[in-house]
Design a protein around this motif. Structure first.
Motif, PDB file in Angstrom:
ATOM      1  N   SER A 171      -6.030   3.258  39.166  1.00  0.00           N
ATOM      2  CA  SER A 171      -5.369   2.059  38.661  1.00  0.00           C
ATOM      3  C   SER A 171      -3.858   2.126  38.837  1.00  0.00           C
ATOM      4  O   SER A 171      -3.164   1.121  38.712  1.00  0.00           O
ATOM      5  CB  SER A 171      -5.693   1.878  37.178  1.00  0.00           C
ATOM      6  N   GLY A 172      -3.352   3.320  39.125  1.00  0.00           N
ATOM      7  CA  GLY A 172      -1.914   3.524  39.275  1.00  0.00           C
ATOM      8  C   GLY A 172      -1.271   4.161  38.068  1.00  0.00           C
ATOM      9  O   GLY A 172      -0.091   4.549  38.123  1.00  0.00           O
ATOM     10  N   ASN A 173      -1.997   4.302  36.964  1.00  0.00           N
ATOM     11  CA  ASN A 173      -1.432   4.919  35.765  1.00  0.00           C
ATOM     12  C   ASN A 173      -1.215   6.420  35.980  1.00  0.00           C
ATOM     13  O   ASN A 173      -2.107   7.102  36.498  1.00  0.00           O
ATOM     14  CB  ASN A 173      -2.364   4.707  34.571  1.00  0.00           C
ATOM     15  N   PRO A 174      -0.055   6.948  35.588  1.00  0.00           N
ATOM     16  CA  PRO A 174       0.205   8.384  35.769  1.00  0.00           C
ATOM     17  C   PRO A 174      -0.684   9.228  34.869  1.00  0.00           C
ATOM     18  O   PRO A 174      -0.956   8.855  33.719  1.00  0.00           O
ATOM     19  CB  PRO A 174       1.678   8.531  35.391  1.00  0.00           C
ATOM     20  N   PHE A 175      -1.143  10.346  35.405  1.00  0.00           N
ATOM     21  CA  PHE A 175      -2.010  11.246  34.650  1.00  0.00           C
ATOM     22  C   PHE A 175      -1.317  12.585  34.378  1.00  0.00           C
ATOM     23  O   PHE A 175      -1.359  13.107  33.275  1.00  0.00           O
ATOM     24  CB  PHE A 175      -3.310  11.480  35.422  1.00  0.00           C
ATOM     25  N   LEU A 176      -0.669  13.147  35.408  1.00  0.00           N
ATOM     26  CA  LEU A 176      -0.030  14.459  35.260  1.00  0.00           C
ATOM     27  C   LEU A 176       1.070  14.605  36.295  1.00  0.00           C
ATOM     28  O   LEU A 176       0.910  14.221  37.451  1.00  0.00           O
ATOM     29  CB  LEU A 176      -1.062  15.576  35.453  1.00  0.00           C
TER      30      LEU A 176
END
Length: 260
Positions: free
Chosen positions: A89-94
């Motif tokens: 989705s484009g959301n940052p994870f790490l």
């Protein structure tokens, strides 16, 4: 009575000394053809100093099950890198980075904790299930082969008639194998890393579809398999070579602490 065992102790000491000396002065068992091939492998893409890219990574671990992410990276050889792991989705994870002196680990989940370590690289087993280090990943992304410390190398004909370099390091035994699918291949198609005492495989790396990029050759896909059965697969989508990178990109800060 206490002197009765003195001759035996002296003899044991002499034998132990001779044994250690033989280990320390072991002659080089490497054959010239093996050394030349290893030198060619080690020198691959030497002119590539900085690079960045985008790809997809798929994980299948016993701890977390299947997962898939986008991956972006910016790297400067030999020891500076920045990885951004994102959901599709484009959301940052790490965010993960090393600056040649420290390593930084910044999860983006709510209530997560920022970590920094005074070391040049990190073992990624907890993240992807494969006991590979960030400096080894950097070299692989650069189209190069991480080569473990060794004191001997031999060239043999391995499985399916493939040429195979076997690296050994003293009492540890075999530490690495580098396999080639074809004699003229620019890169190996499989790398096997062994545990500390060479008794079992730690993890395997399969390099697929070597592709040309601006005069360099890098893998299009890399598949990692640990001895536990955990797997990770990275497919490279975009790749830029010898790019300008600000060194500040390799340093992460605790955003939560900065906002307080």
């Amino acid at each position: 009575m206490r002197f009765r065992f003195l001759p035996a102790l002296l003899l044991a000491a002499v034998l132990l000394t001779l044994g250690c000396a033989s280990l320390l002065s072991r002659p080089d068992r490497s054959d010239p053809e093996a050394l030349l091939l290893l030198e060619r492998v080690a020198g691959h893409n030497r002119r590539l100093e900085t690079f960045k890219g985008l790809g997809d990574i798929s994980l299948a671990t016993a701890a977390t099950g299947p997962a898939a992410f986008r991956l972006a990276w910016m790297c400067s050889i030999p020891d500076r890198m920045r990885f951004e792991l994102m959901a599709f989705s484009g959301n940052p994870f790490l965010s993960l980075a090393t600056d040649g002196d420290r390593a930084y680990w910044l999860p983006h989940a709510e209530n997560s904790t920022f970590h920094t370590f005074r070391q040049k690289h990190l073992n990624l087993k907890k993240l992807i299930g494969i006991p590979i280090t960030t400096d080894e990943i950097l070299l692989l992304l650069a189209g190069r082969v991480p080569i473990r410390p060794h004191d001997a190398v031999e060239l043999v004909t391995g499985e399916a008639g493939r040429r195979e370099l076997r690296l050994k390091n003293g009492w540890r035994g075999e530490v690495q194998r580098i396999r080639f699918s074809a004699k003229e291949a620019l890169l190996p198609d499989e790398i096997i890393m062994f545990t500390d005492f060479g008794r079992q495989v730690s993890y395997r790396i399969v390099l697929e579809e070597i592709q040309p990029v601006n005069g360099f050759a890098v893998p299009h896909r890399m598949i990692f398999t640990a001895d536990t059965g955990d797997t990770a697969s990275l497919k490279i989508r975009r790749y830029w070579t010898n790019v300008t990178i600000d060194d500040a990109i390799f340093v992460l800060t605790d955003k939560a602490a900065a906002e307080k």
